[in-house]
Design a protein around this motif. Sequence first.
Motif, PDB file in Angstrom:
ATOM      1  N   TYR A  63      27.673  43.920  37.194  1.00  0.00           N
ATOM      2  CA  TYR A  63      28.016  42.497  37.287  1.00  0.00           C
ATOM      3  C   TYR A  63      27.477  41.742  36.076  1.00  0.00           C
ATOM      4  CZ  TYR A  63      28.513  37.814  39.254  1.00  0.00           C
ATOM      5  OH  TYR A  63      28.858  36.500  39.470  1.00  0.00           O
ATOM      6  N   MET A 107      33.306  37.829  38.231  1.00  0.00           N
ATOM      7  CA  MET A 107      33.667  39.051  38.976  1.00  0.00           C
ATOM      8  C   MET A 107      34.863  39.746  38.322  1.00  0.00           C
ATOM      9  SD  MET A 107      32.520  40.693  41.546  1.00  0.00           S
ATOM     10  CE  MET A 107      31.681  39.538  42.636  1.00  0.00           C
ATOM     11  N   GLY A 203      35.262  36.818  43.444  1.00  0.00           N
ATOM     12  CA  GLY A 203      34.190  36.023  42.832  1.00  0.00           C
ATOM     13  C   GLY A 203      34.081  34.634  43.448  1.00  0.00           C
TER      14      GLY A 203
END
Length: 371
Positions: A63, A107, A203
Amino acid sequence: MSHYEFKCTECSKSHIADPRTLRCESCSGTLSVTYTNWKRQVSSLVGGGTLDMPIPLGSLSEYLSLGEGNTPVVSMPKISSMFETEIYGKLEFMNPTGSFKDRGTAMMISALKSKGVSEIVEDSSGNAGASVSAYATRAGMKAHIFAPLSAPQTKLNQIKVYGSILHAVDGSRDETTEAAEKFVKHKSIVYASHNLSPFFIEGTKTFGYEIFNDFDREIPGNIVVPVGNGSLYLGIWKALEELKERRLIKTLPKLHCIQAENINPIASNNTWNKSKIKSTVAGGIAVGSPPRKSEVQSVLHQSGGTANSVTEASIVEWQIKLAKHEGLFCEPTSAAAFAGLENLINSKHINKNERVLIPITGSGLKDVFPE
Ligand SMILES: Cc1ncc(COP(=O)(O)O)c(C=O)c1O
Ligand SMILES: [Zn+2]
């Protein structure tokens, strides 16, 4: 074996999660991430690691963060007493590039990077383009960002400053998407498309998980969201459904959808066609053909929310009111949600004394300045 796949939101067909697959191979429906084994693949991104959320990454080390999310929630005393309602704002303009888009972008770029993607194309009204430009740079990716030439100069400059290639399109928001699609057609570059990418909504889900913490599990009964393509709207709903599935919350709030009267493909229901498009100061929601329209309509139905359209004058009026009454300077697209709130209270879709949460999605510093 991956712990998730893409599923068609129309016909439920499963697809391998490939960055180049943006629509269903059978029916062209939009896709969303479905976790086949999410209970073992949860990761802590939210509230300083206090709540687990399933994510489409092999591990949290994949991430890429610029510090997005965990935005403050503030009460809005003057507007609350004006409406005799309890109103809260979540300050999404405090995200690293000045809008909620950073949640989805972090994301999406992380997932694309984890799959070896090194060059992408994106189209945007400005905010998502600036966000993708920043995170692509962070990931070491080359990015081509398509945005309308008519977007605020500040947003176009922001796209460029992070180092991406800006393709300014002399046309509408929808024509900008068409130009991006044409550009990728015969090239090997990946079309990231935050509007179609299933990763982006994974996300924006963090918003929904955070409010569970922000309100100590007592999430307000109404959330009012400005909707163009619906990425925040759908992300909030997906998060809340996951929390409900895990029995962490019992009831789901009403998710209201606000659009500009000048471009309201969702709020005008079945009377809409593209010939009705007029320009709006709310550039972030100026979307004539939202690909996830039926998903938004389905959430409206499931949550008992209302879709409402707001006038240009009321958007500008609320941008100024928010600054003057509450010290919050947002962009017109974000102010549209408050114009919608006023309509929903006047029409009794939201009653006095109910609690309302509004994401203040973008910064006033990036858009047109009210006179
Ligand atoms: C500030 C702001 N608010 C809301 C939206 C609407 O987001 P979505 O198109 O995902 O519904 C946008 C989209 O560009 C935006 O920039
Ligand atoms: Zn399908």
